[in-house]
Design a protein around this motif. Structure first.
Motif: not given
Length: 196
Positions: A148-171
């Motif tokens: 797996r070349s990208f953080p799929r499960h991590l992104s799913k968890g962050l999305y469910k917590l409503g913070v995926l956009d924050t993570f992606l902006q930092a990335l």
């Protein structure tokens, strides 16, 4: 890998461990975990194949700051460092996600790449935020056996917590190369999973 795990022998191999003297910490799909009186933990595993995989990962990364130190392994058990703190999921639910924590998660993923893992992904529940703020992986799974070349499960968890956009902006702000590589996959996965 041999099934006798001779490469890891610790101070416990000459002693009996009475689980009645140990604190029960939890049970998962692959095993049950107790806190030993000396502060380390023993994990007794149910399924040999998953046990062998987890052992292989912990042996390969033994001493790495992101993983619990492995002290001893026997037929169906491993004794390793206890990781205090709480899962990333619970931590974010209580405290939110800021850029500092996002950067720590990104550094963890970069470490996966430097360790030559083929799975650059992890579930939020398998990352612990320790009281000192350092992240540790508590239940390593399939890092050398799954692609797996990208953080799929991590992104799913962050999305469910409503913070995926924050993570992606930092990335995007701090690791544009990874953002460019991972964002299309993450965006596609989230849209297919939650918006279709």
């Amino acid at each position: 890998m041999s099934s006798d795990h001779k490469s890891v022998k610790g101070p416990y191999h000459n002693f009996d461990i009475n689980l009645l003297d140990c604190e029960f910490l939890g049970r998962g799909n692959n095993g049950i975990v107790y806190l030993l009186p000396d502060g380390n933990v023993i994990k007794i595993c149910f399924e040999h194949k998953s046990f062998e995989r987890e052992y292989a990962i912990l042996e390969a990364v033994n001493g790495n700051k992101y993983f619990p130190r492995l002290y001893e392994v026997g037929g169906n058990y491993m004794i390793r460092e206890c990781v205090p703190g709480e899962s990333l999921s619970h931590y974010i639910a209580k405290n939110g996600l800021d850029e500092e924590l996002s950067l720590k998660i990104i550094e963890l993923l970069k470490e996966f790449i430097s360790l030559n893992f083929t799975k650059i992904d992890i579930r939020c529940k398998d990352i612990f935020v320790q009281p000192n703020g350092i992240l540790k992986v508590i239940d390593p799974k399939k890092f050398y056996t799954k692609e797996r070349s990208f953080p799929r499960h991590l992104s799913k968890g962050l999305y469910k917590l409503g913070v995926l956009d924050t993570f992606l902006q930092a990335l995007k702000d701090n690791e544009p190369k990874f953002y460019k590589s991972w964002y299309p996959e993450i965006d596609k996965y989230i849209k297919e999973t939650y918006e279709s």
